[in-house]
Write a protein that holds these residues in place. Sequence first.
Motif, short mmCIF file in Angstrom:
data_model
loop_
_atom_site.label_atom_id
_atom_site.label_comp_id
_atom_site.label_asym_id
_atom_site.label_seq_id
_atom_site.Cartn_x
_atom_site.Cartn_y
_atom_site.Cartn_z
N ALA A 169 0.87 -1.17 0.00
CA ALA A 169 0.00 0.00 0.00
C ALA A 169 0.91 1.23 0.00
CB ALA A 169 -0.90 -0.01 1.22
N ILE A 170 0.88 1.97 -1.09
CA ILE A 170 1.72 3.17 -1.20
C ILE A 170 1.08 4.30 -0.38
CG2 ILE A 170 2.79 4.80 -2.80
CD1 ILE A 170 3.67 1.82 -3.13
N THR A 171 -0.20 4.52 -0.60
CA THR A 171 -1.01 5.43 0.21
C THR A 171 -2.31 4.70 0.47
OG1 THR A 171 -2.18 6.51 -1.62
CG2 THR A 171 -0.03 7.44 -1.01
N GLU A 172 -3.25 5.36 1.13
CA GLU A 172 -4.53 4.68 1.36
C GLU A 172 -5.35 4.58 0.08
OE1 GLU A 172 -7.19 8.25 3.19
OE2 GLU A 172 -5.82 7.24 4.58
N ARG A 173 -4.90 5.21 -1.02
CA ARG A 173 -5.63 5.15 -2.29
C ARG A 173 -4.80 4.56 -3.43
NH1 ARG A 173 -10.24 7.21 -3.06
NH2 ARG A 173 -11.33 8.14 -1.34
N VAL A 174 -3.56 4.17 -3.16
CA VAL A 174 -2.68 3.63 -4.21
C VAL A 174 -2.03 2.35 -3.70
CG1 VAL A 174 -0.68 4.07 -5.68
CG2 VAL A 174 -2.23 5.94 -5.11
N MET A 175 -2.11 1.29 -4.51
CA MET A 175 -1.49 0.01 -4.15
C MET A 175 -0.61 -0.46 -5.30
SD MET A 175 -3.30 -3.62 -3.25
CE MET A 175 -3.19 -4.40 -4.85
N LEU A 176 0.51 -1.09 -4.97
CA LEU A 176 1.44 -1.63 -5.97
C LEU A 176 1.53 -3.13 -5.78
CD1 LEU A 176 3.81 -1.44 -8.07
CD2 LEU A 176 5.31 -1.13 -6.11
N MET A 177 1.42 -3.87 -6.89
CA MET A 177 1.59 -5.32 -6.86
C MET A 177 2.66 -5.67 -7.89
SD MET A 177 -1.13 -8.42 -7.43
CE MET A 177 -1.66 -7.83 -9.03
N LYS A 178 3.63 -6.50 -7.49
CA LYS A 178 4.71 -6.90 -8.39
C LYS A 178 4.48 -8.34 -8.83
CE LYS A 178 8.98 -5.62 -8.27
NZ LYS A 178 10.32 -5.28 -7.89
N ILE A 179 4.64 -8.59 -10.14
CA ILE A 179 4.53 -9.92 -10.71
C ILE A 179 5.84 -10.24 -11.40
CG2 ILE A 179 3.29 -11.39 -12.34
CD1 ILE A 179 0.87 -9.57 -12.01
N LYS A 180 6.42 -11.41 -11.09
CA LYS A 180 7.67 -11.83 -11.71
C LYS A 180 7.37 -12.22 -13.16
CE LYS A 180 11.19 -12.57 -9.63
NZ LYS A 180 12.35 -11.73 -9.52
N GLY A 181 8.00 -11.55 -14.11
CA GLY A 181 7.79 -11.83 -15.52
C GLY A 181 9.11 -11.98 -16.26
N HIS A 182 9.00 -12.29 -17.52
CA HIS A 182 10.20 -12.46 -18.34
C HIS A 182 9.99 -11.71 -19.66
CE1 HIS A 182 13.80 -14.33 -19.91
NE2 HIS A 182 13.13 -14.56 -21.01
N PRO A 183 10.81 -10.85 -20.10
CA PRO A 183 12.13 -10.51 -19.58
C PRO A 183 12.09 -9.43 -18.50
CG PRO A 183 11.81 -9.41 -21.67
CD PRO A 183 10.57 -10.25 -21.40
N PHE A 184 10.88 -8.90 -18.18
CA PHE A 184 10.77 -7.84 -17.18
C PHE A 184 9.72 -8.22 -16.14
CE2 PHE A 184 11.68 -5.78 -21.27
CZ PHE A 184 12.89 -5.19 -20.97
N ASN A 185 9.89 -7.69 -14.93
CA ASN A 185 8.85 -7.82 -13.93
C ASN A 185 7.72 -6.86 -14.28
OD1 ASN A 185 10.33 -9.67 -12.50
ND2 ASN A 185 11.19 -8.15 -11.11
N ILE A 186 6.53 -7.18 -13.82
CA ILE A 186 5.37 -6.34 -14.10
C ILE A 186 4.93 -5.71 -12.79
CG2 ILE A 186 2.98 -6.35 -14.89
CD1 ILE A 186 3.76 -8.98 -16.39
N ASN A 187 4.80 -4.40 -12.79
CA ASN A 187 4.29 -3.68 -11.62
C ASN A 187 2.89 -3.20 -11.95
OD1 ASN A 187 6.62 -3.92 -10.05
ND2 ASN A 187 7.55 -2.19 -11.09
N ILE A 188 1.93 -3.59 -11.13
CA ILE A 188 0.56 -3.14 -11.32
C ILE A 188 0.26 -2.16 -10.20
CG2 ILE A 188 -1.86 -3.82 -11.30
CD1 ILE A 188 -0.99 -6.47 -12.54
N ILE A 189 -0.18 -0.98 -10.58
CA ILE A 189 -0.52 0.05 -9.61
C ILE A 189 -2.03 0.27 -9.68
CG2 ILE A 189 -0.17 2.44 -8.91
CD1 ILE A 189 2.56 2.27 -10.39
#
Length: 192
Positions: A15-35
């Motif tokens: 939880a970045i703030t009470e209104r923003v969340m970040l989720m990381k997914i391991k991917g290839h060739p790059f990781n995926i960040n979902i905000i």
Amino acid sequence: MVNKTVSKFIPGYWAITERVMLMKIKGHPFNINIIEVYAPSHDFTEEEVDEFYNELTATQNNAVLTNTWFEKPPGLLWTWKSPEDLCRNQIDYITIKKRFRNAVLDTRTYPEIDCYSDHVPVVITLRVKLNKLRKRNTEKKATKTPSNRPSTKRIEASSRYELLNREEPLEEEELDRDWRARKEPAKDLVTK
């Protein structure tokens, strides 16, 4: 919400703030960040809304909206309905960096899913390769150096002192059993 298959590839979410969340997914060739961002509604003051939008930097990060790329019937475009269902609008979006826009296969809403909210889920389908998470080995591997390998002299000395500190004398059978139990690990150390 994430399906079970994808959940195996998620090392964490924050939880970045009470209104923003970040989720990381391991991917290839790059990781995926979902905000995930939940914008303030009309119940908030104008200063709070301005502060929220100042924190967002979608255009500065070279991101594009994916909801508008695919032709959909009007019934599948709306993401929010007003109280008493007087009007419906598309106010929820999924953005992605321009660099990865070719990985987007579809973005759509699911108005038939009841989330007990005036918003409906917006789902993106991506073409990605996921990397399995590897469990970290918490035990340190022993290296074959003399500093961390007990010497046979220390084993013999500790065995003798253990026998001397016993309150009752050992029977001959117990002595043999004790010796065999100590002899095998000592042999292994010497042969390594």
